[in-house]
Design an enzyme around this catalytic site. Structure first.
Site, mmCIF file in Angstrom:
data_model
loop_
_atom_site.group_PDB
_atom_site.id
_atom_site.type_symbol
_atom_site.label_atom_id
_atom_site.label_comp_id
_atom_site.label_asym_id
_atom_site.label_seq_id
_atom_site.Cartn_x
_atom_site.Cartn_y
_atom_site.Cartn_z
ATOM 1 N N LYS A 157 15.050 -1.401 -1.625
ATOM 2 C CA LYS A 157 14.233 -2.471 -1.033
ATOM 3 C C LYS A 157 12.819 -2.346 -1.569
ATOM 4 C CE LYS A 157 15.962 -3.629 3.553
ATOM 5 N NZ LYS A 157 15.603 -3.609 4.985
ATOM 6 N N ARG A 159 22.822 -1.446 8.310
ATOM 7 C CA ARG A 159 21.528 -1.059 7.751
ATOM 8 C C ARG A 159 20.395 -1.252 8.760
ATOM 9 N NH1 ARG A 159 19.606 -1.852 1.519
ATOM 10 N NH2 ARG A 159 17.602 -0.818 1.763
ATOM 11 N N ASN A 169 16.067 0.543 11.104
ATOM 12 C CA ASN A 169 14.863 -0.053 11.685
ATOM 13 C C ASN A 169 14.480 0.563 13.018
ATOM 14 O OD1 ASN A 169 14.379 -1.857 9.628
ATOM 15 N ND2 ASN A 169 15.706 -3.431 10.513
ATOM 16 N N HIS A 217 10.958 0.674 14.124
ATOM 17 C CA HIS A 217 10.173 -0.116 13.174
ATOM 18 C C HIS A 217 9.736 -1.478 13.702
ATOM 19 C CE1 HIS A 217 11.036 3.041 10.410
ATOM 20 N NE2 HIS A 217 10.425 2.435 9.418
HETATM 21 N N1 LIG Z 1 11.340 0.469 0.671
HETATM 22 C C1 LIG Z 1 11.715 1.167 1.722
HETATM 23 O O1 LIG Z 1 12.892 1.302 2.006
HETATM 24 C C2 LIG Z 1 10.673 1.832 2.571
HETATM 25 C C3 LIG Z 1 11.053 2.771 3.555
HETATM 26 C C4 LIG Z 1 10.066 3.417 4.280
HETATM 27 C C5 LIG Z 1 8.727 3.124 4.044
HETATM 28 N N2 LIG Z 1 8.395 2.205 3.101
HETATM 29 C C6 LIG Z 1 6.984 1.882 2.826
HETATM 30 O O2 LIG Z 1 6.344 3.054 2.351
HETATM 31 C C7 LIG Z 1 4.950 2.919 2.599
HETATM 32 C C8 LIG Z 1 4.389 4.237 3.087
HETATM 33 O O3 LIG Z 1 4.555 5.199 2.081
HETATM 34 P P1 LIG Z 1 3.658 6.521 2.052
HETATM 35 O O4 LIG Z 1 3.480 6.992 3.413
HETATM 36 O O5 LIG Z 1 4.260 7.411 1.036
HETATM 37 O O6 LIG Z 1 2.223 5.940 1.644
HETATM 38 P P2 LIG Z 1 1.327 5.979 0.329
HETATM 39 O O7 LIG Z 1 2.130 5.622 -0.851
HETATM 40 O O8 LIG Z 1 0.144 5.170 0.619
HETATM 41 O O9 LIG Z 1 0.893 7.505 0.237
HETATM 42 C C9 LIG Z 1 0.096 8.061 1.252
HETATM 43 C C10 LIG Z 1 -1.173 8.689 0.663
HETATM 44 O O10 LIG Z 1 -0.832 9.889 -0.021
HETATM 45 C C11 LIG Z 1 -1.409 9.915 -1.320
HETATM 46 N N3 LIG Z 1 -0.495 10.691 -2.146
HETATM 47 C C12 LIG Z 1 0.727 10.320 -2.560
HETATM 48 N N4 LIG Z 1 1.339 11.337 -3.187
HETATM 49 C C13 LIG Z 1 0.467 12.380 -3.168
HETATM 50 C C14 LIG Z 1 0.543 13.715 -3.624
HETATM 51 N N5 LIG Z 1 1.655 14.196 -4.181
HETATM 52 N N6 LIG Z 1 -0.534 14.522 -3.443
HETATM 53 C C15 LIG Z 1 -1.645 14.035 -2.818
HETATM 54 N N7 LIG Z 1 -1.753 12.795 -2.339
HETATM 55 C C16 LIG Z 1 -0.708 11.972 -2.510
HETATM 56 C C17 LIG Z 1 -1.569 8.473 -1.700
HETATM 57 O O11 LIG Z 1 -2.567 8.311 -2.664
HETATM 58 C C18 LIG Z 1 -1.919 7.830 -0.366
HETATM 59 O O12 LIG Z 1 -3.302 7.975 -0.143
HETATM 60 C C19 LIG Z 1 4.783 1.791 3.602
HETATM 61 O O13 LIG Z 1 4.238 0.673 2.957
HETATM 62 C C20 LIG Z 1 6.197 1.498 4.038
HETATM 63 O O14 LIG Z 1 6.383 0.153 4.397
HETATM 64 C C21 LIG Z 1 9.338 1.574 2.367
HETATM 65 ZN ZN LIG Z 2 9.630 3.289 7.657
#
Ligand SMILES: NC(=O)c1ccc[n+]([C@@H]2O[C@H](COP(=O)([O-])OP(=O)(O)OC[C@H]3O[C@@H](n4cnc5c(N)ncnc54)[C@H](O)[C@@H]3O)[C@@H](O)[C@H]2O)c1
Ligand SMILES: [Zn+2]
Length: 357
Positions: free
Chosen positions: A140, A238, A242, A245
């Site tokens: 997704k 699926r 959620n 969520h």
């Molecule tokens: N597609 C899907 O199935 C799905 C499932 C769950 C969540 N999501 C989405 O994922 C997003 C959240 O992802 P996230 O929490 O990873 O956020 P993000 O990608 O913003 O990362 C969080 C922070 O960590 C930093 N960062 C990332 N990797 C790092 C590393 N190795 N070392 C230091 N800093 C690092 C980033 O720069 C950012 O500031 C949301 O938008 C959510 O909707 C999507």
């Molecule tokens: Zn999530």
């Protein structure tokens, strides 16, 4: 290190994988000599050079495109800007995309790959706990709009996922913690033993990231199995993912993108869903309390921070895509380790759960 398969994607989880990226890509996407490497500014600084070097070593030429870190980058405006830059750099339909970063970059770069030249392949290199246990699986992609989270998106499976746990060592504590909201969710909806094992994980620090390999693999297995049963979200299976969520997304929208991390908002959403589960699905109160305690063990929020308006959360809920045709489909748990979609949850029930946060 063994490899897992999720949908059409090969998934690698282990230590030292970033330096093998080029060789691994050659194995999955032969004869694609050019790629767009998309990262946010933090991850670019930390890991882009290693990724570029590994790709170059395999004869793959990469151009790096960088975005500001954070949820606000998941926008159509950023997609447009990156697509223009990719065109100017001469990337065409024989190229592919590498998403290097957390869930934000995966959702955004995956979306770009799904529309650029009507769709080119992509490789996901998740670098957060959240991205490795959850968002890298399932195909997704998503973008936010003013009305809500992920209201624009597509299904586009990455050809390959390369999850190098060593990259987790540089995660700030807050970003490390937020990933466990999705882990706790997986335990609640599917695996009571996983849930029971989590106090051990709560003692780990980013420096011990290698110890997470079995836990990450188990989470990938759980998500991949649920997605496999319902790849396009048509049978309802699926939807179980959620859990937490519906309210979580409304909190993200109400707080303003970037104010709370996704996992933090989901933690509050899990508290609300557990509260509703005690009233609608017979979740025993001691299990509800165990869920709240587990979120606290990972220093995740379990009470709404001051400054986030409950009215705004309720307003955002009304726009939620899960209320299509006026029907509320809400995921509840009758017992840790299992979940189902309830259709008897009313908007008043949701308002009550938000008021108790
Ligand atoms: N597609 C899907 O199935 C799905 C499932 C769950 C969540 N999501 C989405 O994922 C997003 C959240 O992802 P996230 O929490 O990873 O956020 P993000 O990608 O913003 O990362 C969080 C922070 O960590 C930093 N960062 C990332 N990797 C790092 C590393 N190795 N070392 C230091 N800093 C690092 C980033 O720069 C950012 O500031 C949301 O938008 C959510 O909707 C999507
Ligand atoms: Zn999530």
């Amino acid at each position: 290190m063994n490899s897992q398969v999720a949908g059409n994607s090969r998934v690698l989880v282990g230590s030292g994988l970033l330096s093998e990226l080029g060789a691994r890509v050659l194995g999955s996407l032969p004869q694609r000599p050019r790629c767009a490497l998309i990262a946010d500014e933090n991850v670019n600084r930390l890991y882009a050079a290693a990724a570029v070097e590994s790709l170059r070593g395999a004869g793959i030429n990469s151009q790096t495109f960088t975005l500001p870190a954070g949820e606000r980058s998941k926008s159509l405006a950023h997609v447009g800007a990156i697509c223009d830059q990719m065109s100017r750099a001469g990337l065409d339909r024989t190229s592919f995309v590498v998403a290097l970063g957390g869930g934000v970059i995966g959702d955004l770069a995956g979306f770009i790959a799904s529309v650029y030249h009507r769709g080119i392949p992509w490789v996901n290199v998740p670098t957060t706990v959240l991205a490795q246990v959850d968002s890298c699986i399932g195909g997704k992609t998503g973008l936010n709009t003013a009305a809500g989270k992920n209201l624009i998106g597509s299904f586009h499976q990455p050809a390959l996922v390369v999850a190098d746990v060593d990259t987790l060592q540089t995660l700030p504590r807050r970003e490390w913690n937020e990933g466990f909201a999705e882990v706790i969710k997986h335990g609640i909806i599917r695996d009571a033993a996983l849930f029971e094992s989590l106090p051990k994980a709560a003692e780990l620090e980013p420096a011990n990231a290698r110890d997470l390999v079995p836990l990450i693999r188990r989470n990938i297995e759980i998500k991949a199995a649920i997605v496999a049963a319902d790849e396009r979200e048509s049978t309802g299976e699926r939807a179980l993912l959620n859990f937490g969520h519906t309210v979580g997304h409304a909190i993200e929208t109400a707080a303003g993108y970037g104010e709370m991390l996704h996992g933090e908002a989901i933690s509050l959403g899990i508290v609300a869903a557990s509260d509703l589960s005690t009233r609608k699905a017979g979740l025993p109160d001691d299990e509800r309390r165990a869920i709240v305690a587990m979120l606290n063990a990972f220093q995740l929020p379990t009470q709404l921070p001051r400054g986030i308006s409950r009215d705004k959360i309720k307003e955002a809920l009304r726009f939620d895509k899960k209320f299509e045709r006026g029907e509320i489909r809400f995921v509840v748990t009758p017992k840790i380790g299992s979940a189902y979609v309830a259709t008897d949850v009313t908007f008043a029930d949701l308002e009550h759960a938000i008021d108790s946060l």
